[in-house]
Scaffold this active site. Structure first.
Site, PDB file in Angstrom:
ATOM      1  N   SER A 138       6.317 130.742  45.472  1.00 56.54           N
ATOM      2  CA  SER A 138       5.852 130.411  44.130  1.00 56.54           C
ATOM      3  C   SER A 138       4.335 130.472  44.100  1.00 56.54           C
ATOM      4  O   SER A 138       3.674 130.208  45.113  1.00 56.54           O
ATOM      5  CB  SER A 138       6.282 128.994  43.737  1.00 56.54           C
ATOM      6  OG  SER A 138       5.682 128.622  42.510  1.00 56.54           O
ATOM      7  N   TYR A 151       6.833 120.160  45.524  1.00 56.63           N
ATOM      8  CA  TYR A 151       7.297 121.541  45.361  1.00 56.63           C
ATOM      9  C   TYR A 151       6.287 122.529  45.949  1.00 56.63           C
ATOM     10  O   TYR A 151       6.643 123.445  46.703  1.00 56.63           O
ATOM     11  CB  TYR A 151       7.502 121.810  43.868  1.00 56.63           C
ATOM     12  CG  TYR A 151       7.925 123.211  43.521  1.00 56.63           C
ATOM     13  CD1 TYR A 151       9.224 123.654  43.770  1.00 56.63           C
ATOM     14  CD2 TYR A 151       7.035 124.109  42.923  1.00 56.63           C
ATOM     15  CE1 TYR A 151       9.613 124.943  43.433  1.00 56.63           C
ATOM     16  CE2 TYR A 151       7.419 125.398  42.584  1.00 56.63           C
ATOM     17  CZ  TYR A 151       8.712 125.803  42.844  1.00 56.63           C
ATOM     18  OH  TYR A 151       9.099 127.086  42.515  1.00 56.63           O
TER      19      TYR A 151
HETATM   20  N1  LIG Z   1      11.443 130.239  37.218  1.00 53.04           N
HETATM   21  C1  LIG Z   1      10.174 130.237  37.578  1.00 53.04           C
HETATM   22  O1  LIG Z   1       9.279 130.281  36.725  1.00 53.04           O
HETATM   23  C2  LIG Z   1       9.806 130.192  39.044  1.00 53.04           C
HETATM   24  C3  LIG Z   1       8.457 130.366  39.372  1.00 53.04           C
HETATM   25  C4  LIG Z   1       8.099 130.384  40.725  1.00 53.04           C
HETATM   26  C5  LIG Z   1       9.062 130.252  41.708  1.00 53.04           C
HETATM   27  N2  LIG Z   1      10.373 130.066  41.365  1.00 53.04           N
HETATM   28  C6  LIG Z   1      11.347 129.977  42.454  1.00 53.04           C
HETATM   29  O2  LIG Z   1      12.260 131.034  42.319  1.00 53.04           O
HETATM   30  C7  LIG Z   1      13.518 130.683  42.890  1.00 53.04           C
HETATM   31  C8  LIG Z   1      14.616 130.974  41.898  1.00 53.04           C
HETATM   32  O3  LIG Z   1      14.422 130.136  40.769  1.00 53.04           O
HETATM   33  P1  LIG Z   1      15.104 130.402  39.353  1.00 53.04           P
HETATM   34  O4  LIG Z   1      14.038 130.200  38.349  1.00 53.04           O
HETATM   35  O5  LIG Z   1      15.892 131.647  39.402  1.00 53.04           O
HETATM   36  O6  LIG Z   1      16.027 129.093  39.292  1.00 53.04           O
HETATM   37  P2  LIG Z   1      17.572 128.854  38.962  1.00 53.04           P
HETATM   38  O7  LIG Z   1      17.697 127.377  38.856  1.00 53.04           O
HETATM   39  O8  LIG Z   1      17.987 129.712  37.826  1.00 53.04           O
HETATM   40  O9  LIG Z   1      18.294 129.367  40.299  1.00 53.04           O
HETATM   41  C9  LIG Z   1      18.189 128.663  41.499  1.00 53.04           C
HETATM   42  C10 LIG Z   1      19.547 128.654  42.172  1.00 53.04           C
HETATM   43  O10 LIG Z   1      19.418 127.952  43.416  1.00 53.04           O
HETATM   44  C11 LIG Z   1      20.597 127.213  43.613  1.00 53.04           C
HETATM   45  N3  LIG Z   1      20.391 126.099  44.539  1.00 53.04           N
HETATM   46  C12 LIG Z   1      19.696 124.954  44.321  1.00 53.04           C
HETATM   47  N4  LIG Z   1      19.772 124.156  45.382  1.00 53.04           N
HETATM   48  C13 LIG Z   1      20.531 124.793  46.306  1.00 53.04           C
HETATM   49  C14 LIG Z   1      20.981 124.473  47.613  1.00 53.04           C
HETATM   50  N5  LIG Z   1      20.690 123.289  48.193  1.00 53.04           N
HETATM   51  N6  LIG Z   1      21.742 125.379  48.273  1.00 53.04           N
HETATM   52  C15 LIG Z   1      22.070 126.556  47.700  1.00 53.04           C
HETATM   53  N7  LIG Z   1      21.691 126.909  46.469  1.00 53.04           N
HETATM   54  C16 LIG Z   1      20.919 126.046  45.774  1.00 53.04           C
HETATM   55  C17 LIG Z   1      20.975 126.715  42.214  1.00 53.04           C
HETATM   56  O11 LIG Z   1      22.346 126.329  42.153  1.00 53.04           O
HETATM   57  C18 LIG Z   1      20.626 127.921  41.360  1.00 53.04           C
HETATM   58  O12 LIG Z   1      21.759 128.752  41.171  1.00 53.04           O
HETATM   59  C19 LIG Z   1      13.402 129.208  43.267  1.00 53.04           C
HETATM   60  O13 LIG Z   1      13.170 129.097  44.650  1.00 53.04           O
HETATM   61  C20 LIG Z   1      12.195 128.736  42.477  1.00 53.04           C
HETATM   62  O14 LIG Z   1      11.555 127.657  43.105  1.00 53.04           O
HETATM   63  C21 LIG Z   1      10.760 130.021  40.057  1.00 53.04           C
END
Ligand SMILES: NC(=O)c1ccc[n+]([C@@H]2O[C@H](COP(=O)([O-])OP(=O)(O)OC[C@H]3O[C@@H](n4cnc5c(N)ncnc54)[C@H](O)[C@@H]3O)[C@@H](O)[C@H]2O)c1
Length: 247
Positions: A138, A151
Site C-alpha cells: 500500500s 496498517y
Molecule cells: N482498496 C484500496 O484503496 C487499497 C489501497 C492500498 C492497498 N490495498 C490493499 O489491497 C489488498 C486488497 O484490498 P481490496 O481493496 O481488494 O479489499 P477487499 O476487502 O475487497 O478484498 C480483500 C480480501 O481479503 C480477504 N481477507 C481478509 N482477511 C483475510 C484472511 N485472514 N485470510 C484470507 N483472506 C482474507 C477478504 O475476505 C477479502 O475478500 C489489501 O491487502 C489492501 O490492504 C487496498
C-alpha cells in the site's frame, strides 16, 4: 507458458480481478480467501470461462491451514509458479486507540499471512527454477496514513519482506515485487468511506493527480506484467499504482 498461480484475497476487490486476469493469461488458479463462499464463486466463474481453478476458504494467518490448502490444490493443479498476495484488512484507529489485539491481528493477517503463503509455495518455485511473487502492499506502507499506524506498519513490513525475498531468490529465477496501490475503488475502500474512516470520493479526487480513484483492472494489469515471463529482470521493486499521489 501455463503456470499455477496462487492468489490470496481472491474473493473480492483486487484479488478477484487478479485471479481473473491471470486465468485469462492461461494460468491455473488457486484462489484463497477467508470468505469460503466468495472464493468458491471466484473459482466457479473462472472454470466457466474454460480455465482451471480451485477455490479454498482459508485464513492466511493460520500457517497450518495455508499449508493444507496448498497441498490440496497442488495435488489437483500442480506445483505453484506464481504467488500474488492480496488478502488484507485495513483498520482505521488513532494511534493511542490501537489495542494490542488489533495491532497483533493486523500484523498477523497482512504481514504474517503474506509470509505464510509465500514461504509455503516457495519450494515449488525453487524446484521449477522459475517463480513470480507479487505482494499487494500500500501507499500507506511507503508514506504512512492518518489513523493507520498499524496498517501502515504491516504494509511497510510487506515491502521489506518482498525485497528480502528478491535478494534470497534472485539467482533461482524467482522475482519478488510489490504493488503499492493508492486509492482504488473496491469493497474495502467503499466500506471505509461509508464508515467515515476516509474522506469521500469527491474530496479524495482533489488529492490525486489523475483526478480519480484507480480500478481493480488497473491493478490486475500491473500484476500481470510482474507475473509474466518478460519481467525476469524486474525484482525487489515497489510499483506505485496510485494515480500519481506518491511521486
Ligand atoms: N482498496 C484500496 O484503496 C487499497 C489501497 C492500498 C492497498 N490495498 C490493499 O489491497 C489488498 C486488497 O484490498 P481490496 O481493496 O481488494 O479489499 P477487499 O476487502 O475487497 O478484498 C480483500 C480480501 O481479503 C480477504 N481477507 C481478509 N482477511 C483475510 C484472511 N485472514 N485470510 C484470507 N483472506 C482474507 C477478504 O475476505 C477479502 O475478500 C489489501 O491487502 C489492501 O490492504 C487496498
Amino acid at each position: 507458458m501455463n503456470r499455477v498461480a496462487v492468489v490470496t484475497g481472491a474473493g473480492s476487490g483486487m484479488g478477484l480481478a487478479i485471479a481473473h486476469s491471470l486465468a485469462d493469461a492461461g494460468h491455473r488458479i488457486i484462489a484463497l480467501d477467508l470468505n469460503a463462499e466468495a472464493v468458491d464463486a471466484t473459482a466457479k466463474a473462472i472454470r466457466r470461462i474454460g480455465a482451471q481453478a480451485v477455490g479454498i476458504g482459508v485464513d492466511v494467518s493460520d500457517r497450518g491451514a495455508v499449508d493444507a490448502a496448498l497441498a490440496t490444490a497442488r495435488a489437483e493443479l500442480g506445483g505453484v509458479g506464481i504467488v500474488v498476495t492480496s488478502a488484507g484488512i485495513a483498520p482505521h484507529d488513532h494511534f493511542q486507540d490501537i489495542s494490542q489485539a488489533l495491532w497483533e491481528k493486523t500484523l498477523a493477517v497482512n504481514l504474517t499471512g503474506t509470509f505464510n503463503v509465500i514461504q509455503s509455495a516457495m519450494p515449488d518455485m525453487v524446484e521449477q527454477g522459475w517463480g513470480r511473487v507479487v505482494t499487494i502492499s500500500s501507499q500507506a506502507g511507503q508514506h504512512g496514513a492518518p489513523q493507520q499506524a498499524h496498517y501502515a506498519a504491516s504494509k511497510c513490513g510487506v515491502i521489506a519482506l518482498t525485497k528480502g525475498i528478491a535478494w534470497d531468490y534472485g539467482k533461482s529465477g524467482i522475482t519478488a515485487n510489490s504493488i503499492a496501490p493508492g486509492a482504488i475503488d473496491t469493497p474495502m475502500s467503499r466500506a471505509a468511506q461509508a464508515r467515515g474512516d476516509v474522506i469521500g470520493e469527491d474530496a479524495l479526487r482533489a488529492f490525486i493527480p489523475v483526478g480519480r480513484l484507480g480500478t481493480v483492472d488497473e491493478i490486475a494489469a500491473a500484476c500481470k506484467y510482474l507475473c509474466s515471463e518478460e519481467s525476469g529482470f524486474v525484482t525487489g521493486q515497489v510499483l506505485g499504482v496510485n494515480g500519481g499521489t506518491a511521486m
